[in-house]
Design an enzyme around this catalytic site. Structure first.
Site: not given
Ligand code: NAD
Ligand code: UDP
Ligand code: UDP
Length: 319
Positions: A190-191, A146, A149, A193, A281-282, A278, A153
């Protein structure tokens, strides 16, 4: 009578999911809009309806190359956003974030334009602070799948703040949390979709891990409102970063159950391995957005999911 001049706004990544909604809203507000996109993950269909407007223009361009245009404001959204898309060509992902930011900042510097960066909650990585506040520096793996990205960013944010400090640029940095809605790409993995498509097709709903990881999902209309307010309603010296997202927190299992309920689908739930790095928590702390731009999401997950399901039904019927 003084000559009235509309604001001309550049949206990079304007043919993408968020970008197309942003272009639409900016046009509704009476702006001239220039949409720049290389169609890596965006689609012309997302913006075709806007071409009817004489105030809308599209330019096929890759932001990793210099861009010479004259505008008043820049929203920098160009970057693949879903893990499947940004891991497809990770080197290009970093280039888009970093070279793209340098070019758009160079452009903003030359034409003295205000510039907003679409940053991400991924700058917090797998966070040790919960919910995440803007002061938190994050817990990011610099060498994982990841990282192209997340670190791209993060570097873009660094560039924005250095152009601000070094060259006096007026910058706004939005840290966007998971957002969903019509025009999400069907194949983005993505989760939201994935689950909607699987439910509509009667295929198994794929939960990665045990489904106890959490995310907070913001409906696209709320998010666009927040971005525009951040650009317009804050003093020139206010830079952010500002979290924009929905603080409602759901487990992935709860999301799966809600999608099944709203679609009336009989799909079974199956479990697949959790991808590397992954986050568990977010959830955004949005007190800064509340106090500075008076913003908080207004659309409940059930209502937003209903609208998204309608879009996916219509879209899949048309292909
Ligand atoms: P998206 O993939 O639908 O949109 C990105 C757009 O950028 C696409 O139209 C793509 O073709 C374009 N693009 C990619 N590389 C480019 C390049 N080199 N030059 C020109 N255009 C290029 O994704 P999205 O969900 O609309 O995300 C938009 C922005 O918001 C991204 O910067 C993303 O990182 C950020 N963001 C989105 C979310 C979310 O949940 N959707 C969350 C956090 C941050
Ligand atoms: N740039 C651009 N459009 C402009 C001005 C600059 O794309 O209107 C690009 C330019 O190619 C440069 C980058 O932005 O590589 C950074 O510009 P800056 O002026 O900050 O740095 P320099 O030109 O000194 O490298
Ligand atoms: N996820 C899942 N099944 C899927 C797609 C995703 O369980 O079919 C999980 C994924 O592992 C993550 C969460 O849902 O924990 C959100 O994933 P997404 O790719 O939407 O966004 P991000 O991980 O960038 O927040």
């Amino acid at each position: 009578m003084p000559l009235m001049k509309e604001k001309t706004v550049l949206v990079t990544g304007g043919a993408g999911f968020l970008g197309s909604h942003l272009c639409e809203r900016l046009l509704e507000q009476g702006n001239e809009v220039l949409c720049v996109d290389n169609y890596f993950t965006g689609r012309k269909q997302n913006i075709l309806h806007l071409l009817e407007s004489p105030h809308f223009e599209i330019l096929r361009h890759d932001v990793t190359f210099p861009l010479y245009v004259e505008v008043d404001e820049i929203y920098n959204l160009a970057c693949p956003a879903s893990p499947v898309h940004y891991q497809f060509d990770p080197v290009q992902t970093t280039k888009t974030s970093v070279h793209g930011a340098i070019n758009m900042l160079g452009l903003a510097k030359r034409i003295k334009a205000k510039i907003l960066q679409a940053s991400t909650s991924e700058v917090y990585g797998d966070p040790e602070m919960h919910p995440q506040r803007e002061e938190y520096w994050g817990n990011v793996n610099p060498i994982g799948p990841r990282s192209c990205y997340d670190e791209g960013k993060r570097c873009a944010e660094t560039l924005f703040f250095d152009y601000h400090r070094q060259h006096g640029l007026e910058i706004k940095v939005a840290r966007i949390f998971n957002t969903y809605g019509p025009r999400m790409a069907l194949d983005d993995g993505r989760v939201v979709s994935n689950f909607i498509l699987q439910a509509l097709r009667g295929e198994p709903i794929t939960i990665y891990g045990e489904g106890q990881q959490t995310r907070s999902f913001c409906y696209v209309d709320d998010l666009v409102e927040g971005m525009i307010r951040l650009m317009n309603d804050t003093p020139g010296d206010f830079t952010g970063p500002m979290n924009l997202g929905n603080p409602g927190e759901f487990t992935i299992m709860e999301l799966a159950e809600t999608v099944l309920e709203l679609t009336g689908s009989k799909s079974e739930i199956v479990f697949r391995p959790l991808p590397e790095n992954d986050p568990m928590q977010r959830k955004p702390d949005i007190s800064l957005a509340k106090s500075t731009i008076g913003w908080e999401p207004t659309i409940r997950l059930h209502d937003g999911l209903r609208k998204t399901i309608e879009y996916f039904k219509a879209f899949t019927a048309s292909i």
